[in-house]
Design an enzyme around this catalytic site. Structure first.
Site, PDB file in Angstrom:
ATOM      1  CG  ASP A 161      45.230  28.968  68.652  1.00 43.26           C
ATOM      2  OD1 ASP A 161      45.055  30.191  68.762  1.00 43.26           O
ATOM      3  OD2 ASP A 161      45.742  28.261  69.541  1.00 43.26           O
TER       4      ASP A 161
ATOM      5  CG  ASP B 183      50.007  32.386  71.794  1.00 44.27           C
ATOM      6  OD1 ASP B 183      51.174  32.457  72.181  1.00 44.27           O
ATOM      7  OD2 ASP B 183      49.417  33.327  71.221  1.00 44.27           O
TER       8      ASP B 183
END
Length: 265
Positions: free
Chosen positions: A10, A12
């Protein structure tokens, strides 16, 4: 073997601060990981956010590694450039409007527009660019994607104190269920928004691109309402998914959990 593994990250909260820049301390960890596995950045954001938050740091660093880019939950796939190339090449994308049909697609926008009108009576900042249509998903940000860091902090505090997004999440799912039954999923996107997409187009979509590989995942939104939940759960039973709480913890996960398993499977 490198060709048999890919570690998906991922963005953020995992490789970067939310809507922030890449933690360049991760370059060494990722370079070491690239000796054992391919790497992918799997995010709900579109390509332009990956480019501004991560790519320019990798591109101009002396520490290089090949990276698959998987924006919009992997419904878009950019292959790594070859040694003679400088650009990432889009090799797969999907279309939300086509998947849902015109009527349902327009219902989605009618619903979130009505909800945004209700938000105007809440005690939160309003900054513009509330809806971001990314081709295969819609991001709805009640305060607007133009919010400053200070306005984001103000909203995040308000959200934690009042459960603002959790209330709206339940209401959105109810409305979509009435008007587009069994077609729409909604997840909390980052700290300030909602990701809206066809059912089945969560981050497990990315696994379709790597059926011949052993996939690993690291993300920070692995709770049921978060947009990392489905892929985290899909790989957790085999010990190949990890929930991180910071970019620093991501470094530890790479060095202490993933690389040793790849070196000694």
């Amino acid at each position: 073997m490198i060709n048999n593994n890919i570690v998906l990250f991922d963005m953020d909260g995992t490789l970067t601060e939310p809507r922030g820049k890449f933690n360049t301390e991760l370059l060494l960890n990722l370079r070491q990981l690239s000796k054992h596995s391919e790497i992918g950045i799997l995010t709900g954001s579109d390509f332009n956010y990956i480019e501004s938050q991560v790519l320019k740091f990798i591109k101009f660093s002396e520490i290089r590694f090949k990276t698959h880019l998987l924006p919009c939950n992997g419904t878009k796939h950019y292959k790594p450039p070859t040694l003679s190339e400088d650009k990432f090449i889009l090799i797969h994308e999907n279309d939300m409007r086509e998947e849902l049909g015109k009527v349902c697609f327009e219902e989605v926008f009618k619903i979130i527009t009505q909800f945004q009108a209700d938000v105007c009576f809440q005690s939160i900042p309003l900054t513009g660019h509330f809806f971001d249509y990314r081709g295969s998903m819609i991001n709805w940000c009640p305060i607007g994607r133009n919010a400053s860091p200070e306005e984001r902090k103000e909203f995040i505090k308000y959200d934690k104190e009042t459960g603002f997004r959790k209330r709206f999440l339940s209401s959105l799912r109810y409305k979509f269920g009435l008007r587009c039954p069994d077609k729409i999923e909604v997840k909390l996107g980052g700290d300030t928004s909602f990701d809206i997409f066809p059912i089945g187009w969560d981050k497990t979509y990315a696994l379709r691109h790597f059926k011949d590989k052993t996939c690993w995942f690291v993300g920070d939104r692995c709770q049921p309402s978060g947009n990392d939940y489905e892929i985290y759960e899909a790989l957790r039973g085999e010990g190949r998914s990890f929930n991180t709480r910071s970019t620093f913890e991501t470094q530890i996960i790479i060095d202490k959990e993933i690389i040793p398993n790849l070196e000694h499977p």
